[in-house]
Write a protein that holds these residues in place. Sequence first.
Motif, PDB file in Angstrom:
ATOM      1  N   GLY A   1       0.781  -1.236   0.000  1.00 60.93           N
ATOM      2  CA  GLY A   1       0.000   0.000   0.000  1.00 60.93           C
ATOM      3  C   GLY A   1       0.804   1.273   0.000  1.00 60.93           C
ATOM      4  O   GLY A   1       0.254   2.345   0.211  1.00 60.93           O
ATOM      5  N   MET A   2       2.121   1.199  -0.250  1.00 61.41           N
ATOM      6  CA  MET A   2       2.923   2.419  -0.300  1.00 61.41           C
ATOM      7  C   MET A   2       2.578   3.199  -1.573  1.00 61.41           C
ATOM      8  O   MET A   2       2.179   2.623  -2.578  1.00 61.41           O
ATOM      9  N   PRO A   3       2.757   4.518  -1.539  1.00 65.81           N
ATOM     10  CA  PRO A   3       2.440   5.325  -2.715  1.00 65.81           C
ATOM     11  C   PRO A   3       3.388   5.024  -3.871  1.00 65.81           C
ATOM     12  O   PRO A   3       4.563   4.741  -3.660  1.00 65.81           O
ATOM     13  N   ILE A   4       2.847   5.066  -5.068  1.00 68.69           N
ATOM     14  CA  ILE A   4       3.678   4.915  -6.256  1.00 68.69           C
ATOM     15  C   ILE A   4       3.408   6.102  -7.162  1.00 68.69           C
ATOM     16  O   ILE A   4       2.336   6.681  -7.153  1.00 68.69           O
ATOM     17  N   GLY A   5       4.367   6.475  -7.899  1.00 67.75           N
ATOM     18  CA  GLY A   5       4.250   7.631  -8.776  1.00 67.75           C
ATOM     19  C   GLY A   5       5.580   8.339  -8.849  1.00 67.75           C
ATOM     20  O   GLY A   5       6.563   7.915  -8.246  1.00 67.75           O
ATOM     21  N   LYS A   6       5.596   9.456  -9.577  1.00 63.51           N
ATOM     22  CA  LYS A   6       6.851  10.186  -9.757  1.00 63.51           C
ATOM     23  C   LYS A   6       7.363  10.807  -8.463  1.00 63.51           C
ATOM     24  O   LYS A   6       8.555  10.991  -8.298  1.00 63.51           O
TER      25      LYS A   6
END
Length: 136
Positions: free
Chosen positions: A40-45
């Motif tokens: 559930g960790m954030p992903i993205g730039k």
Amino acid sequence: MGISARASSLAATLFVALPFMASAQTVPIRETILQQVVPGMPIGKSQEVRVITATFKPGDKTILHTHQFPVTYFVLEGTFRKEMEGSAPVIVKAGQAFVEPPNVKATLFNHSSTEPLRLVIFYASTPGTPFLDPVH
């Protein structure tokens, strides 16, 4: 080379090397308090990282809430009780850490009726995400 010559050579080497060895950088003592694979960790730039301190008076309790991403708590002082929907309550003491999974209804309270609770809270999220979402 005789023993005396070897001893003299060793002494000369140590005499020259010791000042350099004494000024060498020391390695900090590290202790892993918690290591855990967390879904559930954030992903993205980019992610927003928050390090938050919190102090709870004896008996203080949070509202029922959820977090959109995992939250890591490190107890500096005191003890807390974490109640999460679908799980048995967890007691976390000074020097211990705990990861709360995302999207779970939970509350945290100072387990003591006489001592304060001091925490450091680590939260990584998508930028702009509220720290918690109250459950009504």
